[in-house]
Design an enzyme around this catalytic site. Structure first.
Site, PDB file in Angstrom:
ATOM      1  N   ARG A 148       0.858  -1.234  -0.027  1.00 44.59           N
ATOM      2  CA  ARG A 148       0.176  -0.123  -0.068  1.00 44.59           C
ATOM      3  C   ARG A 148       0.818   1.540  -0.036  1.00 44.59           C
ATOM      4  NH1 ARG A 148      -2.218  -3.515   3.247  1.00 44.59           N
ATOM      5  NH2 ARG A 148      -4.118  -4.510   2.649  1.00 44.59           N
ATOM      6  N   LYS A 170       3.428  11.501 -11.581  1.00 49.12           N
ATOM      7  CA  LYS A 170       2.815  10.300 -12.411  1.00 49.12           C
ATOM      8  C   LYS A 170       3.734   9.010 -12.409  1.00 49.12           C
ATOM      9  CE  LYS A 170       0.113  13.258 -15.377  1.00 49.12           C
ATOM     10  NZ  LYS A 170      -0.081  13.535 -16.984  1.00 49.12           N
ATOM     11  N   GLU A 212      11.543  18.602 -25.150  1.00 50.91           N
ATOM     12  CA  GLU A 212      10.533  18.950 -23.801  1.00 50.91           C
ATOM     13  C   GLU A 212      11.080  20.326 -23.153  1.00 50.91           C
ATOM     14  OE1 GLU A 212       7.767  17.236 -23.324  1.00 50.91           O
ATOM     15  OE2 GLU A 212       8.117  15.237 -24.019  1.00 50.91           O
ATOM     16  N   LYS A 254       8.057  23.087 -14.920  1.00 50.55           N
ATOM     17  CA  LYS A 254       7.135  21.881 -14.740  1.00 50.55           C
ATOM     18  C   LYS A 254       6.806  21.884 -13.220  1.00 50.55           C
ATOM     19  CE  LYS A 254       5.621  17.378 -15.435  1.00 50.55           C
ATOM     20  NZ  LYS A 254       5.968  16.003 -16.023  1.00 50.55           N
ATOM     21  N   GLU A 264      -3.999  17.623 -13.105  1.00 53.96           N
ATOM     22  CA  GLU A 264      -4.426  17.932 -14.337  1.00 53.96           C
ATOM     23  C   GLU A 264      -5.571  18.378 -14.642  1.00 53.96           C
ATOM     24  OE1 GLU A 264      -3.344  15.772 -18.567  1.00 53.96           O
ATOM     25  OE2 GLU A 264      -2.028  15.455 -16.708  1.00 53.96           O
ATOM     26  N   ARG A 268      -2.243  22.384 -16.302  1.00 57.76           N
ATOM     27  CA  ARG A 268      -1.168  21.383 -16.594  1.00 57.76           C
ATOM     28  C   ARG A 268      -1.497  21.149 -18.083  1.00 57.76           C
ATOM     29  NH1 ARG A 268       0.749  16.767 -12.333  1.00 57.76           N
ATOM     30  NH2 ARG A 268       1.982  15.506 -13.778  1.00 57.76           N
ATOM     31  N   ASN A 272       1.447  19.798 -22.605  1.00 64.91           N
ATOM     32  CA  ASN A 272       0.827  18.978 -23.688  1.00 64.91           C
ATOM     33  C   ASN A 272       1.143  19.751 -24.998  1.00 64.91           C
ATOM     34  OD1 ASN A 272       0.298  16.696 -22.161  1.00 64.91           O
ATOM     35  ND2 ASN A 272      -1.714  17.388 -21.998  1.00 64.91           N
ATOM     36  N   HIS A 275       1.894  17.723 -28.246  1.00 65.38           N
ATOM     37  CA  HIS A 275       1.502  16.357 -27.827  1.00 65.38           C
ATOM     38  C   HIS A 275       0.577  15.665 -28.537  1.00 65.38           C
ATOM     39  CE1 HIS A 275       4.904  16.940 -25.214  1.00 65.38           C
ATOM     40  NE2 HIS A 275       4.653  15.682 -24.578  1.00 65.38           N
ATOM     41  N   HIS A 279       1.525  12.604 -30.535  1.00 61.73           N
ATOM     42  CA  HIS A 279       0.850  11.231 -30.273  1.00 61.73           C
ATOM     43  C   HIS A 279       0.415  10.557 -31.721  1.00 61.73           C
ATOM     44  CE1 HIS A 279       0.365  12.092 -25.672  1.00 61.73           C
ATOM     45  NE2 HIS A 279       1.633  11.645 -26.179  1.00 61.73           N
ATOM     46  N   HIS A 292       9.517   9.659 -28.534  1.00 60.15           N
ATOM     47  CA  HIS A 292       8.636  10.683 -28.168  1.00 60.15           C
ATOM     48  C   HIS A 292       8.958  11.943 -28.352  1.00 60.15           C
ATOM     49  CE1 HIS A 292       5.491  12.299 -25.870  1.00 60.15           C
ATOM     50  NE2 HIS A 292       6.300  12.941 -24.861  1.00 60.15           N
TER      51      HIS A 292
HETATM   52  N1  LIG Z   1       5.721  10.076 -15.421  1.00 63.09           N
HETATM   53  C1  LIG Z   1       5.751  11.187 -16.317  1.00 63.09           C
HETATM   54  O1  LIG Z   1       5.354  12.212 -16.044  1.00 63.09           O
HETATM   55  C2  LIG Z   1       6.375  10.854 -17.546  1.00 63.09           C
HETATM   56  C3  LIG Z   1       6.650  12.139 -18.520  1.00 63.09           C
HETATM   57  C4  LIG Z   1       7.284  11.890 -19.596  1.00 63.09           C
HETATM   58  C5  LIG Z   1       7.725  10.582 -19.703  1.00 63.09           C
HETATM   59  N2  LIG Z   1       7.318   9.396 -19.183  1.00 63.09           N
HETATM   60  C6  LIG Z   1       7.666   8.068 -19.569  1.00 63.09           C
HETATM   61  O2  LIG Z   1       8.727   7.802 -19.899  1.00 63.09           O
HETATM   62  C7  LIG Z   1       9.139   7.001 -20.815  1.00 63.09           C
HETATM   63  C8  LIG Z   1      10.168   7.467 -21.620  1.00 63.09           C
HETATM   64  O3  LIG Z   1      11.357   7.797 -21.191  1.00 63.09           O
HETATM   65  P1  LIG Z   1      12.840   7.855 -21.672  1.00 63.09           P
HETATM   66  O4  LIG Z   1      12.862   8.779 -22.734  1.00 63.09           O
HETATM   67  O5  LIG Z   1      13.758   8.243 -20.508  1.00 63.09           O
HETATM   68  O6  LIG Z   1      13.176   6.381 -22.204  1.00 63.09           O
HETATM   69  P2  LIG Z   1      13.670   5.001 -21.675  1.00 63.09           P
HETATM   70  O7  LIG Z   1      13.558   5.068 -20.059  1.00 63.09           O
HETATM   71  O8  LIG Z   1      13.327   4.010 -22.609  1.00 63.09           O
HETATM   72  O9  LIG Z   1      15.267   5.582 -21.912  1.00 63.09           O
HETATM   73  C9  LIG Z   1      15.737   5.470 -23.622  1.00 63.09           C
HETATM   74  C10 LIG Z   1      16.799   4.569 -23.696  1.00 63.09           C
HETATM   75  O10 LIG Z   1      18.145   5.060 -22.843  1.00 63.09           O
HETATM   76  C11 LIG Z   1      18.793   4.139 -21.970  1.00 63.09           C
HETATM   77  N3  LIG Z   1      19.352   5.023 -21.023  1.00 63.09           N
HETATM   78  C12 LIG Z   1      18.825   5.441 -20.053  1.00 63.09           C
HETATM   79  N4  LIG Z   1      19.918   6.103 -19.222  1.00 63.09           N
HETATM   80  C13 LIG Z   1      21.057   6.146 -20.006  1.00 63.09           C
HETATM   81  C14 LIG Z   1      22.328   6.636 -19.893  1.00 63.09           C
HETATM   82  N5  LIG Z   1      22.625   7.385 -18.748  1.00 63.09           N
HETATM   83  N6  LIG Z   1      23.347   6.221 -20.777  1.00 63.09           N
HETATM   84  C15 LIG Z   1      22.784   5.210 -21.650  1.00 63.09           C
HETATM   85  N7  LIG Z   1      21.722   4.946 -22.057  1.00 63.09           N
HETATM   86  C16 LIG Z   1      20.598   5.272 -21.183  1.00 63.09           C
HETATM   87  C17 LIG Z   1      17.657   3.336 -21.693  1.00 63.09           C
HETATM   88  O11 LIG Z   1      17.956   2.019 -21.129  1.00 63.09           O
HETATM   89  C18 LIG Z   1      16.746   3.214 -23.001  1.00 63.09           C
HETATM   90  O12 LIG Z   1      17.486   2.413 -23.832  1.00 63.09           O
HETATM   91  C19 LIG Z   1       7.876   6.854 -21.512  1.00 63.09           C
HETATM   92  O13 LIG Z   1       7.358   5.590 -21.132  1.00 63.09           O
HETATM   93  C20 LIG Z   1       7.209   7.702 -20.928  1.00 63.09           C
HETATM   94  O14 LIG Z   1       5.334   7.323 -20.940  1.00 63.09           O
HETATM   95  C21 LIG Z   1       6.810   9.633 -17.872  1.00 63.09           C
HETATM   96 ZN   LIG Z   2       6.139  14.473 -23.561  1.00 65.57          ZN
END
Ligand SMILES: NC(=O)c1ccc[n+]([C@@H]2O[C@H](COP(=O)([O-])OP(=O)(O)OC[C@H]3O[C@@H](n4cnc5c(N)ncnc54)[C@H](O)[C@@H]3O)[C@@H](O)[C@H]2O)c1
Ligand SMILES: [Zn+2]
Length: 393
Positions: A148, A170, A212, A254, A264, A268, A272, A275, A279, A292
């Site tokens: 929990r 999130k 971003e 942010k 949101e 907030r 987007n 986006h 998307h 992305h």
């Molecule tokens: N929670 C939120 O508010 C929020 C906001 C934006 C995005 N997201 C989520 O985040 C995800 C995308 O995140 P991302 O772009 O970081 O992608 P990711 O986590 O897939 O990382 C991208 C790639 O880089 C590699 N990597 C990470 N750090 C590294 C480093 N220091 N050196 C070498 N390689 C490295 C990872 O293993 C992966 O292959 C999506 O699932 C998206 O939905 C969440």
């Molecule tokens: Zn984004």
């Protein structure tokens, strides 16, 4: 916008206690506090943070943590983080998951729970996410639901995770029928954004994160946008001081938006920008083909072009935005998927409210707003004339 204390400006700069030996490097480490009442937390940003156990230990309820990472980031940074914690008497359980968005799912989440239960992790055991946004979202959701709710710490290692997913609380996983459809709001106790970790990040991932970063300037911070125009080359060269500044300003923007609108409902939505179109590009091109951030860049250009057609901004403004994304090595031309395909993908977007599609548009550079009043003809013209046949390989 920066207040001298959390109540005035909601975000306060805090003095850094640093044990790093290189004085020049520590002078530009920055800390900001995300002001969410008793769930407020600090984000430390700068080089060398991974080696500073003192930034983590005050937030632990017991000298025991589980570190969740993946098969790419683990070999680079897991041993170091474990060693630093062990040096101050903190035991860590490593949980290494496969790498990829396709693993942000229920089965992989369960692997975290399996490891925690097998090793009798308790309610006071802190989960540390070491990786990009995928690891952050998975680990955060595991922390929100294991027994929990257990404490959670983020060590984001992609630029995108440092400027976006580490602020706002999130967390979640994907469902076969929709991205990020299962999740919870769960705030970390502290975030360590170590700019040195970006040195191993592939160029394409760095640029995707910059999309971003540019977004924050466009939606509400003209001085930051101008700073980005002057310093884009330093960011691409991974200058730690420039990265620290850009991450700080992104998180501040942010955090201010999130503090005003945690769940949101209104403001907030400005986050987007680009986006809804983005998307549609991601889905239309097949998930994984465009990153992305790449889709957000091209999507933002469509939003800018629509804003121009609605008489809000000038052609010069659009060219200026395109130039900045181009300099960040991001695509500025959306693919010609066809108007109907775009509309179909945009129609199922979650920003649809009461049957009407809401758009984030630009009033001017540095100021975005949300509107449902978009003439269909201008939208269709933007989607047919603002796109090309370009397909990124
Ligand atoms: N929670 C939120 O508010 C929020 C906001 C934006 C995005 N997201 C989520 O985040 C995800 C995308 O995140 P991302 O772009 O970081 O992608 P990711 O986590 O897939 O990382 C991208 C790639 O880089 C590699 N990597 C990470 N750090 C590294 C480093 N220091 N050196 C070498 N390689 C490295 C990872 O293993 C992966 O292959 C999506 O699932 C998206 O939905 C969440
Ligand atoms: Zn984004």
């Amino acid at each position: 916008m920066l207040g001298s204390d959390a109540s005035a400006g909601r975000i306060a700069r805090q003095p850094l206690q640093s044990s790093c030996h290189d004085a020049n490097r520590t002078t530009f480490v920055q800390t900001l506090t995300v002001a969410l009442g008793e769930r407020s937390y600090p984000i430390h940003i700068g080089p060398g943070l991974l080696d500073q156990a003192a930034l983590i230990t005050p937030h632990l309820a017991q000298p025991r943590v589980a570190i969740v990472t993946n098969t790419t980031v683990g070999p680079l940074y897991l041993g170091r983080l474990r060693g630093v914690l062990e040096g101050v008497g903190v035991q860590s359980l490593p949980i290494v998951l496969p790498d990829g968005e396709q693993y942000k799912d229920w089965a992989t989440l369960n692997r975290i729970f399996d490891a925690l239960l097998e090793h009798r992790a308790e309610r006071k055991t802190t989960l540390i996410a070491l990786g990009g946004g995928v690891i952050g979202d998975l680990t955060g959701f595991a922390a929100a639901t294991y027994q929990r709710g257990v404490p959670f710490i983020q060590v984001p290692t992609t630029l995108l995770a440092q400027v976006d997913s580490s602020v706002g609380g999130k967390t979640g996983i994907n469902h076969p029928l929709g991205k990020n459809m299962i999740g919870a709001f769960w705030q970390p106790r502290v975030v360590l954004a170590d700019t040195d970790t970006l040195n191993t990040l592939p160029d394409r991932e760095l640029s995707a994160g910059l999309a971003e970063v540019i977004k924050y300037g466009l939606i509400r911070d003209l001085p930051f946008l101008e700073w980005l125009e002057a310093n884009m080359d330093r960011l691409l060269a991974r200058d730690a001081q420039a990265l620290t500044y850009a991450i700080y300003q992104s998180c501040r923007n942010k955090a201010e938006v999130v503090a005003a609108d945690e769940r949101e409902s209104g403001q907030r939505a400005l986050l987007n920008l680009g986006h809804t179109f983005g998307h549609a590009i991601e889905a239309g091109m097949g998930y994984g083909n465009w990153l992305h951030g790449e889709a957000v860049a091209a999507g933002t250009l469509l939003a800018a072009e629509l804003s121009r057609r609605m008489g809000l901004i000038s052609a010069g403004d659009v060219a200026r935005i395109a130039d900045l994304f181009r300099r960040a090595n991001l695509p500025i031309q959306a693919p010609a998927l066809g108007v109907e395909t775009y509309l179909a993908h945009m129609g199922v977007d979650k920003k649809v409210e009461g049957g009407r599609l809401r758009f984030v548009l630009l009033k001017k550079l540095g100021e975005a707003f949300v509107t449902a009043e978009v003439p269909e003809a201008l939208l269709k013209a933007t989607l047919s004339e603002g796109t090309t046949g370009l397909v990124r390989t």
